[in-house]
Design a protein around this motif. Structure first.
Motif, mmCIF file in Angstrom:
data_model
loop_
_atom_site.group_PDB
_atom_site.id
_atom_site.type_symbol
_atom_site.label_atom_id
_atom_site.label_comp_id
_atom_site.label_asym_id
_atom_site.label_seq_id
_atom_site.Cartn_x
_atom_site.Cartn_y
_atom_site.Cartn_z
ATOM 1 N N MET A 1 0.818 -1.209 0.000
ATOM 2 C CA MET A 1 0.000 0.000 0.000
ATOM 3 C C MET A 1 0.856 1.265 0.000
ATOM 4 S SD MET A 1 -3.222 -1.247 2.343
ATOM 5 C CE MET A 1 -4.269 0.138 1.960
ATOM 6 N N LEU A 2 1.953 1.241 0.719
ATOM 7 C CA LEU A 2 2.864 2.388 0.687
ATOM 8 C C LEU A 2 3.441 2.581 -0.709
ATOM 9 C CD1 LEU A 2 4.735 1.837 4.071
ATOM 10 C CD2 LEU A 2 3.338 3.834 3.497
ATOM 11 N N SER A 3 3.736 1.475 -1.370
ATOM 12 C CA SER A 3 4.271 1.548 -2.730
ATOM 13 C C SER A 3 3.257 2.155 -3.692
ATOM 14 C CB SER A 3 4.665 0.146 -3.202
ATOM 15 O OG SER A 3 5.053 0.146 -4.551
ATOM 16 N N VAL A 4 1.998 1.731 -3.572
ATOM 17 C CA VAL A 4 0.958 2.281 -4.449
ATOM 18 C C VAL A 4 0.695 3.747 -4.114
ATOM 19 C CG1 VAL A 4 -1.448 2.107 -5.166
ATOM 20 C CG2 VAL A 4 -0.140 0.030 -4.719
ATOM 21 N N ALA A 5 0.637 4.074 -2.846
ATOM 22 C CA ALA A 5 0.346 5.456 -2.451
ATOM 23 C C ALA A 5 1.428 6.404 -2.944
ATOM 24 C CB ALA A 5 0.213 5.552 -0.935
ATOM 25 N N ALA A 6 2.664 6.000 -2.802
ATOM 26 C CA ALA A 6 3.804 6.767 -3.321
ATOM 27 C C ALA A 6 3.709 8.253 -2.971
ATOM 28 C CB ALA A 6 3.902 6.592 -4.840
ATOM 29 N N GLY A 7 3.273 8.533 -1.758
ATOM 30 C CA GLY A 7 3.199 9.906 -1.299
ATOM 31 C C GLY A 7 1.968 10.665 -1.742
ATOM 32 N N ARG A 8 1.097 10.038 -2.525
ATOM 33 C CA ARG A 8 -0.101 10.729 -3.011
ATOM 34 C C ARG A 8 -1.211 10.762 -1.972
ATOM 35 N NH1 ARG A 8 -1.537 7.545 -8.260
ATOM 36 N NH2 ARG A 8 -0.770 5.826 -6.951
ATOM 37 N N CYS A 9 -1.181 9.843 -1.040
ATOM 38 C CA CYS A 9 -2.096 9.850 0.096
ATOM 39 C C CYS A 9 -1.404 9.131 1.240
ATOM 40 C CB CYS A 9 -3.441 9.195 -0.246
ATOM 41 S SG CYS A 9 -3.387 7.396 -0.327
ATOM 42 N N LYS A 10 -2.022 9.150 2.395
ATOM 43 C CA LYS A 10 -1.451 8.484 3.561
ATOM 44 C C LYS A 10 -1.977 7.042 3.647
ATOM 45 C CE LYS A 10 -2.765 12.288 5.697
ATOM 46 N NZ LYS A 10 -3.059 13.347 6.703
ATOM 47 N N VAL A 11 -1.313 6.258 4.480
ATOM 48 C CA VAL A 11 -1.655 4.842 4.621
ATOM 49 C C VAL A 11 -1.967 4.527 6.077
ATOM 50 C CG1 VAL A 11 -0.792 2.477 4.442
ATOM 51 C CG2 VAL A 11 -0.286 4.127 2.626
ATOM 52 N N LYS A 12 -3.107 3.876 6.291
ATOM 53 C CA LYS A 12 -3.495 3.409 7.633
ATOM 54 C C LYS A 12 -3.568 1.891 7.622
ATOM 55 C CE LYS A 12 -7.254 3.390 11.036
ATOM 56 N NZ LYS A 12 -8.543 3.988 11.461
ATOM 57 N N GLY A 13 -2.949 1.290 8.607
ATOM 58 C CA GLY A 13 -3.050 -0.149 8.784
ATOM 59 C C GLY A 13 -3.984 -0.464 9.931
ATOM 60 N N SER A 14 -4.792 -1.490 9.764
ATOM 61 C CA SER A 14 -5.649 -1.954 10.854
ATOM 62 C C SER A 14 -5.868 -3.439 10.680
ATOM 63 C CB SER A 14 -6.983 -1.206 10.871
ATOM 64 O OG SER A 14 -7.686 -1.428 9.665
ATOM 65 N N GLY A 15 -6.134 -4.093 11.787
ATOM 66 C CA GLY A 15 -6.304 -5.532 11.773
ATOM 67 C C GLY A 15 -5.018 -6.248 12.125
ATOM 68 N N SER A 16 -5.048 -7.006 13.200
ATOM 69 C CA SER A 16 -3.928 -7.873 13.605
ATOM 70 C C SER A 16 -2.700 -7.125 14.103
ATOM 71 C CB SER A 16 -3.526 -8.817 12.463
ATOM 72 O OG SER A 16 -4.617 -9.596 12.034
ATOM 73 N N ILE A 17 -2.861 -5.881 14.532
ATOM 74 C CA ILE A 17 -1.740 -5.170 15.158
ATOM 75 C C ILE A 17 -1.954 -5.264 16.660
ATOM 76 C CG2 ILE A 17 -0.402 -3.031 15.273
ATOM 77 C CD1 ILE A 17 -1.789 -2.158 12.678
ATOM 78 N N ARG A 18 -1.329 -6.265 17.251
ATOM 79 C CA ARG A 18 -1.607 -6.539 18.663
ATOM 80 C C ARG A 18 -0.357 -6.565 19.532
ATOM 81 N NH1 ARG A 18 -4.831 -10.406 15.891
ATOM 82 N NH2 ARG A 18 -7.020 -9.756 15.826
ATOM 83 N N ASP A 19 0.826 -6.535 18.920
ATOM 84 C CA ASP A 19 2.037 -6.554 19.733
ATOM 85 C C ASP A 19 2.923 -5.360 19.396
ATOM 86 O OD1 ASP A 19 4.461 -7.453 17.936
ATOM 87 O OD2 ASP A 19 2.808 -8.784 17.383
ATOM 88 N N ARG A 20 3.728 -4.983 20.345
ATOM 89 C CA ARG A 20 4.538 -3.772 20.233
ATOM 90 C C ARG A 20 5.547 -3.860 19.082
ATOM 91 N NH1 ARG A 20 6.073 0.771 23.068
ATOM 92 N NH2 ARG A 20 8.303 1.270 23.132
#
Length: 247
Positions: free
Chosen positions: A190-209
């Motif tokens: 997603m960061l590669s596709v966004a390429a600075g044109r928009c921001k990227v949010k991740g959600s789902g399965s982020i449970r550890d530091r």
């Protein structure tokens, strides 16, 4: 965004600025919502992410703080008509709401109807931007192939989305990938596709530091963190001093 320093060296306040504290359980009572919104404010999260009916409870708790309101629209399926989605969006644009998260119609994406997705999202983006509110588009990446994720991201960017986002956290179908939610490989895509044109949010399965810190170092802009996991990823105890008070 590229962080100025390694995530491991960031203060709790700096880390909390990456978090949308998720308070989305449909079975939550008003008391549950108030408690978890207060926790999000306590930790200094960027926003609390809530359902529309929670606005009246959450808004007074966030007023005068650094924590904004992120409200989900047409969630978690994204299957309402465009006119309905516009009405729902206008309905949540209350004082204190800084961001809207909406689900892209991923059945359309799987059908190759990318133009319809873009048209639908553009209408919602225009309503949000007229109100000075940012729009995050959820692609429900577990339901899509990588090519479909790329096509959906391009449609969202063309429509004027401020963020592209991985997941609702509520999808229960068969995943198209070895890892679910905001895996490091999906965020890299997603960061590669966004390429600075928009921001990227991740959600789902982020449970550890560790996962949380690695995504920051990779350049992610925001993360949706479940209410139980926020103190875990921040590395603090539930009753510690708020992030804005010395962390």
């Amino acid at each position: 965004m590229s962080p100025d320093q390694p995530a491991e060296q960031m203060s709790v306040a700096e880390l909390a600025a990456y978090i949308d504290h998720s308070v989305l359980k449909p079975e939550f009572t008003v008391q549950d919502i108030a408690r978890e919104v207060s926790n999000g404010v306590h930790f200094g999260c960027r926003t609390v992410c809530i359902n529309p009916t929670a606005i009246e409870t959450a808004a007074p708790l966030c007023e005068g703080t650094e924590t904004g309101l992120c409200v989900v629209v047409d969630f978690p399926f994204g299957l309402s008509s465009t006119s309905s989605r516009l009405a729902q969006t206008r309905d949540v644009l209350a004082p204190g709401v800084t961001e809207v998260d909406i689900v892209a119609n991923y059945g359309w994406l799987r059908s190759g109807r990318v133009d319809r997705v873009e048209q639908d999202l553009r209408a919602v983006a225009e309503v949000c931007h007229e109100a000075g509110v940012e729009l995050k588009v959820i692609l429900e990446t577990d339901a899509l192939t990588v090519d479909e994720v790329r096509a959906g991201a391009e449609a969202a960017i063309a429509a004027g989305a401020d963020f592209i986002k991985t997941s609702t956290g509520f999808y229960t179908g068969t995943t198209q990938h070895e890892q679910t939610g905001a895996s490091e490989s999906m965020i890299a895509t997603m960061l590669s596709v966004a390429a600075g044109r928009c921001k990227v949010k991740g959600s789902g399965s982020i449970r550890d530091r560790g996962h949380f810190l690695r995504l920051i170092d990779a350049g992610i802009d925001r993360m949706g963190i479940g209410y139980r996991s926020t103190p875990v990823v921040l590395g603090v105890e539930q009753d510690e001093t708020p992030a804005g008070a010395g962390y």
